[in-house]
Motif scaffolding. Structure first.
Motif, PDB file in Angstrom:
ATOM      1  N   SER A   1       3.292  -3.226   2.437  1.00 23.21           N
ATOM      2  CA  SER A   1       4.542  -3.225   3.197  1.00 23.21           C
ATOM      3  C   SER A   1       5.673  -3.430   2.197  1.00 23.21           C
ATOM      4  N   VAL A   2       6.888  -3.258   2.664  1.00 22.13           N
ATOM      5  CA  VAL A   2       8.039  -3.470   1.775  1.00 22.13           C
ATOM      6  C   VAL A   2       8.821  -4.718   2.173  1.00 22.13           C
ATOM      7  N   SER A   3       8.216  -5.580   2.983  1.00 25.63           N
ATOM      8  CA  SER A   3       8.942  -6.728   3.523  1.00 25.63           C
ATOM      9  C   SER A   3       8.708  -8.015   2.746  1.00 25.63           C
ATOM     10  N   ARG A   4       7.858  -7.996   1.730  1.00 23.31           N
ATOM     11  CA  ARG A   4       7.521  -9.224   1.027  1.00 23.31           C
ATOM     12  C   ARG A   4       8.243  -9.321  -0.314  1.00 23.31           C
ATOM     13  N   TRP A   5       8.642 -10.545  -0.641  1.00 26.25           N
ATOM     14  CA  TRP A   5       9.336 -10.806  -1.899  1.00 26.25           C
ATOM     15  C   TRP A   5       8.515 -10.352  -3.090  1.00 26.25           C
ATOM     16  N   PHE A   6       7.224 -10.666  -3.115  1.00 25.27           N
ATOM     17  CA  PHE A   6       6.375 -10.311  -4.249  1.00 25.27           C
ATOM     18  C   PHE A   6       6.382  -8.801  -4.467  1.00 25.27           C
ATOM     19  N   TYR A   7       6.226  -8.037  -3.404  1.00 28.93           N
ATOM     20  CA  TYR A   7       6.164  -6.585  -3.529  1.00 28.93           C
ATOM     21  C   TYR A   7       7.471  -6.019  -4.077  1.00 28.93           C
ATOM     22  N   THR A   8       8.598  -6.503  -3.549  1.00 26.50           N
ATOM     23  CA  THR A   8       9.873  -5.969  -4.010  1.00 26.50           C
ATOM     24  C   THR A   8      10.131  -6.316  -5.466  1.00 26.50           C
ATOM     25  N   GLN A   9       9.714  -7.502  -5.885  1.00 22.65           N
ATOM     26  CA  GLN A   9       9.889  -7.886  -7.289  1.00 22.65           C
ATOM     27  C   GLN A   9       9.045  -7.000  -8.207  1.00 22.65           C
ATOM     28  N   VAL A  10       7.808  -6.735  -7.825  1.00 22.52           N
ATOM     29  CA  VAL A  10       6.963  -5.849  -8.623  1.00 22.52           C
ATOM     30  C   VAL A  10       7.589  -4.469  -8.710  1.00 22.52           C
ATOM     31  N   MET A  11       8.059  -3.942  -7.578  1.00 12.80           N
ATOM     32  CA  MET A  11       8.642  -2.603  -7.574  1.00 12.80           C
ATOM     33  C   MET A  11       9.890  -2.519  -8.446  1.00 12.80           C
ATOM     34  N   GLU A  12      10.675  -3.590  -8.487  1.00 16.48           N
ATOM     35  CA  GLU A  12      11.850  -3.590  -9.350  1.00 16.48           C
ATOM     36  C   GLU A  12      11.444  -3.533 -10.821  1.00 16.48           C
ATOM     37  N   GLY A  13      10.372  -4.265 -11.168  1.00 15.19           N
ATOM     38  CA  GLY A  13       9.879  -4.203 -12.536  1.00 15.19           C
ATOM     39  C   GLY A  13       9.354  -2.829 -12.902  1.00 15.19           C
ATOM     40  N   VAL A  14       8.634  -2.213 -11.967  1.00 19.40           N
ATOM     41  CA  VAL A  14       8.122  -0.858 -12.187  1.00 19.40           C
ATOM     42  C   VAL A  14       9.282   0.110 -12.351  1.00 19.40           C
ATOM     43  N   ASP A  15      10.253   0.024 -11.461  1.00 21.27           N
ATOM     44  CA  ASP A  15      11.373   0.961 -11.482  1.00 21.27           C
ATOM     45  C   ASP A  15      12.180   0.860 -12.769  1.00 21.27           C
ATOM     46  N   ALA A  16      12.348  -0.360 -13.285  1.00 21.85           N
ATOM     47  CA  ALA A  16      13.104  -0.532 -14.526  1.00 21.85           C
ATOM     48  C   ALA A  16      12.451   0.226 -15.675  1.00 21.85           C
ATOM     49  N   GLU A  17      11.124   0.156 -15.767  1.00 25.10           N
ATOM     50  CA  GLU A  17      10.412   0.869 -16.830  1.00 25.10           C
ATOM     51  C   GLU A  17      10.444   2.377 -16.615  1.00 25.10           C
ATOM     52  N   LEU A  18      10.295   2.806 -15.377  1.00 27.31           N
ATOM     53  CA  LEU A  18      10.281   4.244 -15.101  1.00 27.31           C
ATOM     54  C   LEU A  18      11.637   4.883 -15.369  1.00 27.31           C
ATOM     55  N   ARG A  19      12.696   4.212 -14.967  1.00 29.65           N
ATOM     56  CA  ARG A  19      14.028   4.765 -15.215  1.00 29.65           C
ATOM     57  C   ARG A  19      14.289   4.918 -16.703  1.00 29.65           C
ATOM     58  N   ALA A  20      13.851   3.937 -17.489  1.00 29.98           N
ATOM     59  CA  ALA A  20      14.049   4.008 -18.935  1.00 29.98           C
ATOM     60  C   ALA A  20      13.277   5.173 -19.545  1.00 29.98           C
ATOM     61  N   ALA A  21      12.180   5.566 -18.894  1.00 28.17           N
ATOM     62  CA  ALA A  21      11.352   6.672 -19.396  1.00 28.17           C
ATOM     63  C   ALA A  21      11.642   7.988 -18.684  1.00 28.17           C
ATOM     64  N   SER A  22      12.716   8.026 -17.883  1.00 25.07           N
ATOM     65  CA  SER A  22      13.084   9.233 -17.120  1.00 25.07           C
ATOM     66  C   SER A  22      11.968   9.671 -16.174  1.00 25.07           C
ATOM     67  N   TYR A  23      11.270   8.702 -15.613  1.00 25.18           N
ATOM     68  CA  TYR A  23      10.253   8.957 -14.595  1.00 25.18           C
ATOM     69  C   TYR A  23      10.794   8.543 -13.230  1.00 25.18           C
ATOM     70  N   ASP A  24      10.313   9.182 -12.207  1.00 26.32           N
ATOM     71  CA  ASP A  24      10.656   8.814 -10.842  1.00 26.32           C
ATOM     72  C   ASP A  24       9.530   7.983 -10.230  1.00 26.32           C
ATOM     73  N   MET A  25       9.893   7.181  -9.220  1.00 23.15           N
ATOM     74  CA  MET A  25       8.902   6.409  -8.471  1.00 23.15           C
ATOM     75  C   MET A  25       8.834   6.957  -7.063  1.00 23.15           C
ATOM     76  N   ILE A  26       7.626   7.304  -6.624  1.00 21.47           N
ATOM     77  CA  ILE A  26       7.410   7.726  -5.238  1.00 21.47           C
ATOM     78  C   ILE A  26       6.666   6.598  -4.526  1.00 21.47           C
ATOM     79  N   LEU A  27       7.296   6.057  -3.497  1.00 24.44           N
ATOM     80  CA  LEU A  27       6.751   4.903  -2.800  1.00 24.44           C
ATOM     81  C   LEU A  27       5.947   5.342  -1.592  1.00 24.44           C
ATOM     82  N   PHE A  28       4.718   4.841  -1.503  1.00 25.23           N
ATOM     83  CA  PHE A  28       3.854   5.057  -0.343  1.00 25.23           C
ATOM     84  C   PHE A  28       3.682   3.722   0.361  1.00 25.23           C
ATOM     85  N   ASN A  29       4.386   3.534   1.476  1.00 32.23           N
ATOM     86  CA  ASN A  29       4.348   2.289   2.225  1.00 32.23           C
ATOM     87  C   ASN A  29       3.317   2.413   3.334  1.00 32.23           C
ATOM     88  N   LEU A  30       2.275   1.603   3.261  1.00 37.55           N
ATOM     89  CA  LEU A  30       1.212   1.674   4.264  1.00 37.55           C
ATOM     90  C   LEU A  30       1.631   1.050   5.584  1.00 37.55           C
TER      91      LEU A  30
END
Length: 344
Positions: A68-97
Motif C-alpha cells: 500500500s502507499v499509506s505507510r510511513w516506511f513504504y513512502t520513505q523507501v520509495m523516496e530513497g529509491v526515487d532519489a537514486e533513479l532520478r540521478a541515473a535518469s531512470y523512471d520509477m513505475i509504482l505497482f500498488n497492491l
C-alpha cells in the motif's frame, strides 16, 4: 534545449562519460559523476529515455511493488529509491497492491513487468510459488526491502536482533512485566518481519529468566488506530498490567502511548514504551526507539539494481542495515509495585 555535448564541454569529459555518469553506470569516479550531474542540472539537460532505451533494449524504468502507499516506511523507501533513479535518469513505475486483497494478479500474471520495467524492487512482500515462477521467467534483477525472502536478495535490518535489543533496554531499566505489541499486518507485510520481532522479544525475556505472558502479546496491525484499540483492550483486562511495552513499530508505539492516556496513565511513569523505526513523529512523541533508515535502505537497493543493469557484478547476498537505540522520554525505570486494574 542543451544537449549532451554542452554538458561534456562544461565538465571537460567525453560525451560517453557524461552518458555513463547520468545513467549510473560503473567506471565513472564519484567526483566526475557529481560534476556531470551538477552541470546537467545547471544547464537544464534532460537525457532522452526513448533514445537510450532503443540503444540498450531497456525501458529505463524500475518497477516498485508495494502492499500500500499509506505507510510511513513504504513512502520513505520509495523516496530513497526515487532519489537514486532520478540521478541515473531512470523512471520509477509504482505497482500498488492496495492491501492484502489487492490485485496481485495484475502485477504478476499479466506480464506488465515484462513490458515496462528493467528490474523489480518489492517492499515488505513475500511471494507465492506462482509469483516466484513469474519473477524467474522475467529474468529481471530483483531485490526486496523490508524482511528476508527465501531465494531473493534483500535489504533490511536484523529483525530478531533489533527486537531483542529493544526489549533488553526495558529490562536494563528494571522492567520485568513487559508486553509486546505486534502481530500480523493487514496489508501484505512479509510475515518474517513480525515473526522475527516477536522472536527477538521472546529470546530477551527468556534469557533474563522471565515468563512470556501469551495474553500480553497483542496484535497491533502495524498501524496507530489498531494498536491503540489493542492496547486499550489489554489495559482493560482485570489483573496485573504491564509496566512496559515493546511495540514492533513506532506507529504501534504511538497507539500504546495514546491508550495509556485513555486510561489516565502516564508515560513513562506508569508505562514505558519503546518502538522500532524512528518515525518522523517519534521525537514529538518523546518515543524511545530503535532507529533505522528506510530511505537509505531504498537507496541502497536501487543502487544494487542500477549497478547490475549497468554491467556490474551482481550482488548475491543480502544487506544488513544499521540500527541504533535512541533514548527519549518514553522509557524509565518502573515504579514500585504496580497497581492492578480493578476487577469487573
Amino acid at each position: 534545449m542543451p544537449g549532451i555535448e554542452e554538458v561534456a564541454r562544461a565538465t571537460g569529459v567525453s560525451t560517453a562519460t557524461v552518458s555513463r555518469a547520468l545513467r549510473g553506470l560503473p567506471n565513472v569516479s564519484d567526483t566526475t559523476r557529481a560534476a556531470v550531474r551538477r552541470a546537467a542540472d545547471e544547464l537544464g539537460y534532460v537525457a532522452s529515455s526513448s533514445a537510450s532505451g532503443l540503444a540498450s533494449g531497456r525501458t529505463l524504468a524500475l518497477g516498485v511493488v508495494v502492499p500500500s502507499v499509506s505507510r510511513w516506511f513504504y513512502t520513505q523507501v520509495m523516496e530513497g529509491v526515487d532519489a537514486e533513479l532520478r540521478a541515473a535518469s531512470y523512471d520509477m513505475i509504482l505497482f500498488n497492491l492496495g492491501g492484502h486483497r489487492g490485485d496481485r494478479e495484475r502485477v504478476f500474471h499479466r506480464s506488465i513487468l515484462r513490458k515496462r520495467t528493467d528490474a523489480l524492487l518489492a517492499l515488505c512482500l513475500d511471494f507465492t510459488v506462482e509469483e516466484r515462477e513469474q519473477l524467474a521467467s522475467l529474468g529481471h534483477p530483483t531485490i526486496v526491502v523490508g524482511g528476508p525472502v527465501k531465494g531473493l536478495r534483500s535489504v533490511g535490518i536484523d529483525e530478531r536482533s533489533t527486537a531483542r535489543r529493544a526489549t533488553e533496554h526495558l529490562l536494563s531499566l528494571g522492567h520485568t512485566e513487559i508486553a509486546h505489541l505486534g502481530g500480523e499486518d493487514e496489508e501484505g507485510l512479509n510475515s518474517q518481519v513480525p515473526a522475527g520481532r516477536l522472536r527477538g522479544f521472546t529470546i530477551a525475556m527468556r534469557t533474563a529468566g522471565l515468563p512470556v505472558r501469551p495474553e500480553w502479546i497483542v496484535p497491533g496491525g502495524f498501524a496507530l488506530p489498531a494498536a491503540r484499540a489493542a492496547m486499550n483492550r489489554l489495559l482493560d483486562r482485570p489483573g496485573p498490567r504491564p509496566t512496559a511495552v515493546f511495540a514492533g513499530s513506532d506507529e504501534m508505539a504511538f497507539g500504546a502511548i495514546l491508550a495509556a492516556g485513555d486510561h489516565g496513565l502516564s508515560v513513562p511513569g506508569d508505562l514505558s514504551v519503546i518502538g522500532i523505526d524512528d518515525h518522523d513523529f517519534s521525537e514529538s512523541f518523546g518515543l524511545t526507539t530503535m532507529a533505522q533508515s528506510p530511505f537509505e535502505q531504498g537507496a541502497v537497493a536501487a543502487r544494487i539494481l542500477l549497478d547490475e543493469l549497468g554491467g556490474g557484478e551482481p550482488r548475491r547476498g543480502s544487506v544488513r542495515s544499521p540500527v541504533s537505540l535512541v533514548v527519549r522520554s518514553s522509557t524509565a525505570p518502573p515504579r514500585g509495585v504496580y497497581r492492578a486494574a480493578p476487577s469487573i
